[in-house]
Design an enzyme around this catalytic site. Structure first.
Site, short mmCIF file in Angstrom:
data_model
loop_
_atom_site.label_atom_id
_atom_site.label_comp_id
_atom_site.label_asym_id
_atom_site.label_seq_id
_atom_site.Cartn_x
_atom_site.Cartn_y
_atom_site.Cartn_z
N ASP A 99 2.36 -15.47 -18.36
CA ASP A 99 1.47 -16.58 -18.68
C ASP A 99 1.35 -16.63 -20.20
O ASP A 99 1.31 -15.59 -20.86
CB ASP A 99 0.11 -16.31 -18.02
CG ASP A 99 -0.84 -17.48 -18.20
OD1 ASP A 99 -0.44 -18.49 -18.79
OD2 ASP A 99 -1.98 -17.36 -17.74
N ASP A 285 -0.14 -17.13 -8.02
CA ASP A 285 -0.56 -15.84 -8.59
C ASP A 285 -2.07 -15.83 -8.63
O ASP A 285 -2.70 -16.89 -8.70
CB ASP A 285 -0.05 -15.66 -10.03
CG ASP A 285 -0.96 -16.37 -11.03
OD1 ASP A 285 -0.89 -17.60 -11.10
OD2 ASP A 285 -1.77 -15.69 -11.70
N CYS A 328 -3.81 -0.06 6.57
CA CYS A 328 -4.19 -0.37 7.95
C CYS A 328 -3.48 0.54 8.96
O CYS A 328 -4.02 0.79 10.03
CB CYS A 328 -3.89 -1.83 8.26
SG CYS A 328 -4.98 -2.96 7.36
N HIS A 354 -3.95 -3.18 0.44
CA HIS A 354 -4.04 -4.04 1.63
C HIS A 354 -4.07 -5.52 1.22
O HIS A 354 -3.36 -6.33 1.82
CB HIS A 354 -5.30 -3.71 2.45
CG HIS A 354 -5.65 -4.80 3.42
ND1 HIS A 354 -5.03 -4.93 4.65
CD2 HIS A 354 -6.51 -5.85 3.31
CE1 HIS A 354 -5.50 -6.02 5.26
NE2 HIS A 354 -6.40 -6.59 4.47
ZN ZN Z 1 -3.63 -3.86 5.70
#
Ligand code: ZN
Length: 395
Positions: A99, A285, A328, A354
């Site tokens: 950027d 983004d 997870c 995650h």
């Molecule tokens: Zn996850």
């Protein structure tokens, strides 16, 4: 519409399939191909906060973003250049976009003076007086060496009135012409006679606030200036109502050539990604996945979940039962809540991982749906579930 001219090698962009305005494509850069639509995590200071390149790669990240302004302050563009450029400096051998700093200059800096020549402002790090011009920013982004670099533009607050938006948009166009000239000059430059050329692609930024007419005018002026390798869409998701953003994306979709990648700057909530893909956006983004992860909030297919909630204290389920990320697969909500409330570093890392994985996977799923001819139904179902469910409810 006739087929677009191919991009200048080593860049390439192919649209493989469409579903309405949505597209599944491949954007080829000097550091490899990016399957689009794609989410690019933000590595402001040449690091996606708390995640190392191996983790990003394993999460499916193909391209990431760094901020030229921040890197110009620390560690400085000469140091990055002399150490072989951003890819080598941060240990990431895949595509990078920088950027230009326009957004940071106009959002972080104090005591700003905008002149036609450029912007004078105070560094947010040490208060030093800095001057950014279209030419100096092209030099900065060349020194950093990303695959895709953005023009320096005049960014104004979201929902600015038409007159202010027009003034900034027209100045951004004049600055684009100067960026283009300087970019062309620097492309010819070699640090030494036998040095290999450094291929980069310069993307213009389409401004215009929430004013359809300004967006159309900017698109006409920008596309009339050159056959650009791609387009940035700026000035959205800055506080305007969501329907306004979606309406502007439809205007922009109709006004830009279809054979070039479109990058919606700074947009990164899951629902905005799906709505953006529906309206012809290829690249996104945002700092949201890592910033929210550090603040204890995660994305799930059923909406956002705050891990601080007391109900999660003994919840044995993963954050999102359908997510395949390392967080997870291995850890319960109860454990992640425990890490978070005890301020353990691992907690922030696992939540950030995650969130990044979630957005990257979401775009991969959207791409598969476009390729498989199921995108309309898939996106309807996905949005309905995301908006209507409560992730903390038992299922
Ligand atoms: Zn996850």
């Amino acid at each position: 519409m006739s087929a677009p001219a191919p991009l200048t090698a080593p860049f390439d962009f192919d649209v493989l399939a469409t579903a309405g305005a949505a597209r599944a494509g491949v954007f080829v850069t000097p550091h490899g191909a990016v399957e689009t639509p794609a989410f690019m995590p933000v590595g402001t200071l040449a690091t996606v906060k708390s995640l190392d390149p191996d983790e990003l790669r394993a999460a499916g990240v193909e391209m990431l973003l760094a901020n030229a302004y921040h890197l110009s302050q620390r560690p400085g563009q000469a140091l990055v250049r002399d150490l072989g450029g951003l890819h080598r400096f941060m240990g990431w051998d895949r595509p990078i976009l920088t950027d230009s700093g326009g957004f940071q200059v106009f959002s972080l800096a104090t005591l700003r003076t905008v002149r036609e020549e450029g912007v004078e402002f105070r560094s947010h790090v040490d208060g030093a007086t800095l001057h950014f011009t279209p030419e100096s920013v092209m030099r900065l982004e060349r020194d950093l060496g990303a695959d895709v670099i953005m023009q320096f533009d005049h960014v104004i607050p979201g929902q600015s009135e038409a007159a202010a938006a027009r003034d900034a948009s027209e100045r951004s166009l004049r600055w684009l012409a100067r960026c283009r000239r300087e970019f062309a000059r620097l492309q010819e430059e070699r640090p030494t006679l036998d040095a290999a050329p450094l291929p980069q692609a310069l993307f213009p930024i389409l401004q215009g606030g929430v004013h359809a007419e300004l967006r159309r005018e900017a698109a006409t002026a920008i596309t009339g200036m050159d056959d650009w390798p791609g387009f940035g869409i700026g000035g959205l998701s800055v506080g305007e109502p969501k329907p306004d953003m979606y309406a502007m994306l439809e205007v922009v979709d109709a006004a830009l050539p279809r054979g070039r990648p479109r990058y919606l700057m700074g947009v990164g909530f899951p629902e905005d990604l799906v709505e953006g893909v529906r309206r012809g956006v290829d690249l996104f983004d945002c700092v949201a996945p890592t910033r929210m992860g550090r603040n204890g909030t995660v994305f799930t297919a059923d909406g956002r979940l705050n891990v601080k909630r007391a109900e999660l204290r003994s919840d044995p389920r993963p954050l999102d039962p359908d997510c395949g990320c390392p967080t997870c697969r291995r850890f319960s909500r109860a454990y992640l809540r425990h890490l978070y409330v005890t301020d353990e570093m691992l907690g922030m890392r696992l939540l950030s991982l995650h969130n990044v994985h979630f957005l990257v996977s979401l775009m991969r799923t959207a791409r598969q749906a476009v390729l498989g001819g199921t995108f309309d139904g898939w996106s309807d179902d996905w949005l309905q579930r995301y908006h209507s469910s409560r992730p903390d409810a038992s299922r």
